[in-house]
Design an enzyme around this catalytic site. Structure first.
Site, PDB file in Angstrom:
ATOM      1  N   ARG A  88     -31.154  -3.694 -23.848  1.00 63.09           N
ATOM      2  CA  ARG A  88     -29.931  -3.656 -23.042  1.00 63.09           C
ATOM      3  C   ARG A  88     -30.030  -2.573 -21.986  1.00 63.09           C
ATOM      4  O   ARG A  88     -30.324  -1.421 -22.276  1.00 63.09           O
ATOM      5  CB  ARG A  88     -28.701  -3.388 -23.897  1.00 63.09           C
ATOM      6  CG  ARG A  88     -27.453  -3.278 -23.018  1.00 63.09           C
ATOM      7  CD  ARG A  88     -26.202  -3.531 -23.754  1.00 63.09           C
ATOM      8  NE  ARG A  88     -25.052  -3.522 -22.857  1.00 63.09           N
ATOM      9  CZ  ARG A  88     -23.798  -3.509 -23.277  1.00 63.09           C
ATOM     10  NH1 ARG A  88     -23.558  -3.520 -24.568  1.00 63.09           N
ATOM     11  NH2 ARG A  88     -22.807  -3.503 -22.421  1.00 63.09           N
ATOM     12  N   ARG A  97     -25.840  -9.043 -20.353  1.00 63.88           N
ATOM     13  CA  ARG A  97     -26.578  -8.165 -21.265  1.00 63.88           C
ATOM     14  C   ARG A  97     -27.361  -8.969 -22.297  1.00 63.88           C
ATOM     15  O   ARG A  97     -26.937 -10.052 -22.704  1.00 63.88           O
ATOM     16  CB  ARG A  97     -25.641  -7.167 -21.956  1.00 63.88           C
ATOM     17  CG  ARG A  97     -24.593  -7.697 -22.918  1.00 63.88           C
ATOM     18  CD  ARG A  97     -23.385  -8.382 -22.309  1.00 63.88           C
ATOM     19  NE  ARG A  97     -22.578  -7.574 -21.410  1.00 63.88           N
ATOM     20  CZ  ARG A  97     -21.495  -6.882 -21.794  1.00 63.88           C
ATOM     21  NH1 ARG A  97     -21.103  -6.917 -23.044  1.00 63.88           N
ATOM     22  NH2 ARG A  97     -20.812  -6.203 -20.909  1.00 63.88           N
ATOM     23  N   ASP A 100     -24.952  -7.112 -27.073  1.00 59.44           N
ATOM     24  CA  ASP A 100     -23.787  -6.233 -27.127  1.00 59.44           C
ATOM     25  C   ASP A 100     -23.338  -6.195 -28.577  1.00 59.44           C
ATOM     26  O   ASP A 100     -23.175  -7.241 -29.205  1.00 59.44           O
ATOM     27  CB  ASP A 100     -22.686  -6.817 -26.215  1.00 59.44           C
ATOM     28  CG  ASP A 100     -21.415  -5.993 -26.197  1.00 59.44           C
ATOM     29  OD1 ASP A 100     -21.489  -4.751 -26.297  1.00 59.44           O
ATOM     30  OD2 ASP A 100     -20.327  -6.603 -26.045  1.00 59.44           O
ATOM     31  N   ASP A 102     -20.359  -4.601 -30.846  1.00 63.72           N
ATOM     32  CA  ASP A 102     -19.077  -3.897 -30.814  1.00 63.72           C
ATOM     33  C   ASP A 102     -18.523  -3.729 -32.225  1.00 63.72           C
ATOM     34  O   ASP A 102     -18.361  -4.709 -32.958  1.00 63.72           O
ATOM     35  CB  ASP A 102     -18.065  -4.666 -29.961  1.00 63.72           C
ATOM     36  CG  ASP A 102     -18.416  -4.657 -28.483  1.00 63.72           C
ATOM     37  OD1 ASP A 102     -19.108  -3.715 -28.042  1.00 63.72           O
ATOM     38  OD2 ASP A 102     -18.009  -5.588 -27.770  1.00 63.72           O
TER      39      ASP A 102
HETATM   40  C1  X6L Z   1      -8.486  -9.173 -17.102  1.00 62.38           C
HETATM   41  C2  X6L Z   1      -9.330  -8.117 -16.868  1.00 62.38           C
HETATM   42  C3  X6L Z   1      -8.728  -9.978 -18.179  1.00 62.38           C
HETATM   43  C4  X6L Z   1     -10.413  -7.891 -17.685  1.00 62.38           C
HETATM   44  C5  X6L Z   1      -9.816  -9.760 -19.003  1.00 62.38           C
HETATM   45  C6  X6L Z   1     -11.994  -9.143 -20.817  1.00 62.38           C
HETATM   46  C7  X6L Z   1     -12.786  -7.522 -19.296  1.00 62.38           C
HETATM   47  C8  X6L Z   1     -13.102  -8.925 -21.592  1.00 62.38           C
HETATM   48  C9  X6L Z   1     -13.906  -7.305 -20.076  1.00 62.38           C
HETATM   49  C10 X6L Z   1     -10.662  -8.695 -18.761  1.00 62.38           C
HETATM   50  C11 X6L Z   1     -11.817  -8.446 -19.627  1.00 62.38           C
HETATM   51  C12 X6L Z   1     -14.065  -8.001 -21.222  1.00 62.38           C
HETATM   52  C13 X6L Z   1     -18.135 -10.875 -23.137  1.00 62.38           C
HETATM   53  C14 X6L Z   1     -17.482 -11.572 -22.117  1.00 62.38           C
HETATM   54  C15 X6L Z   1     -17.666  -9.521 -21.560  1.00 62.38           C
HETATM   55  C16 X6L Z   1     -18.528 -11.589 -24.283  1.00 62.38           C
HETATM   56  C17 X6L Z   1     -17.582 -13.550 -23.280  1.00 62.38           C
HETATM   57  C18 X6L Z   1     -15.248  -7.797 -22.107  1.00 62.38           C
HETATM   58  C19 X6L Z   1     -16.459  -7.066 -21.618  1.00 62.38           C
HETATM   59  N1  X6L Z   1     -18.225  -9.580 -22.768  1.00 62.38           N
HETATM   60  N2  X6L Z   1     -17.212 -12.893 -22.170  1.00 62.38           N
HETATM   61  N3  X6L Z   1     -17.190 -10.703 -21.143  1.00 62.38           N
HETATM   62  N4  X6L Z   1     -18.231 -12.914 -24.308  1.00 62.38           N
HETATM   63  N5  X6L Z   1     -17.321 -14.856 -23.379  1.00 62.38           N
HETATM   64  O1  X6L Z   1     -19.119 -11.057 -25.234  1.00 62.38           O
HETATM   65  O2  X6L Z   1     -15.285  -8.206 -23.230  1.00 62.38           O
HETATM   66  S1  X6L Z   1     -17.496  -8.087 -20.608  1.00 62.38           S
HETATM   67 MG    MG Z   2     -18.233  -6.376 -25.868  1.00 53.11          MG
HETATM   68 MG    MG Z   3     -19.968  -3.131 -26.192  1.00 52.51          MG
END
Ligand code: X6L
Ligand code: MG
Ligand code: MG
Length: 179
Positions: A88, A97, A100, A102
């Protein structure tokens, strides 16, 4: 005396770069190989549309239950080490990535430190976390009902484009292999 694995924790995994399934499987194997960590339950693998930053490849997401002798911060630091081990590289926030990891829940611990907040502060809003977590969370866990209700509703709504991609068998290394 044998090391005791007295704490129960749940970890969410995600990958959207390269051989996504291989990264997830490697991460689980490396977690289980750590002293003081035993992977006890493994969820299905779900393919999920990217959330937050949407211009990136689809994710594979899953969750595992672990028994551990490690304290929360030591478990977290182990996860971060394994993320590095699995290649990563942190470019952009919320970007693609290889892996990840968490930390979602650790016993019934509530803590809010700069390094770690438990329960994970945004887990209840993320269907790609809740749906896999629902596969592995103990029915006696205080959050079981809430996770169940929310994840079932998200799946039925077709939220975040979550589809079951594969189911795998996980044999804990400590279990007899022939039974
Ligand atoms: C508005 C603004 C709405 C930000 C949502 C949601 C930001 C999730 C970051 C958000 C917002 C994240 C994954 C992902 C990411 C994952 C899927 C995050 C961090 N990680 N999408 N997006 N799976 N499907 O593991 O979770 S970036
Ligand atoms: Mg995450
Ligand atoms: Mg993380």
């Amino acid at each position: 005396m044998a090391q005791q694995y007295e704490h129960n924790a749940y970890i969410a995994l995600g990958s959207n770069l390269g051989d996504r399934e291989a990264h997830l499987m490697r991460a689980i194997a490396e977690l289980d190989a750590q002293p003081g960590i035993r992977v006890t339950q493994v969820s299905g693998i779900y393919e999920t549309d990217p959330v937050g930053y949407t211009d990136q490849p689809a994710f594979l997401n899953m969750a595992v239950a672990v028994s551990t002798a490690l304290q929360p911060l030591d478990l977290l630091r182990t996860q971060l080490r394994l993320e590095s081990l699995l290649g990563r590289i942190r470019h952009v926030r919320w970007g693609p990535r290889t892996i990840d990891l968490d930390l979602l829940l650790y016993d019934n611990v509530r803590m809010d430190q700069e390094e770690l907040t438990l329960p994970h502060p945004r887990m209840m809003e993320r269907a790609f976390v809740l749906v896999p977590l629902h596969d592995v969370i103990s029915s006696s866990h205080p959050l079981h009902e809430q996770v169940s209700t929310t994840s079932v509703a998200a799946l039925q709504a077709g939220k975040d484009g979550i589809t079951l991609w594969k189911t795998i068998n996980w044999r804990s290394a400590s279990e007899p292999s022939g039974s």
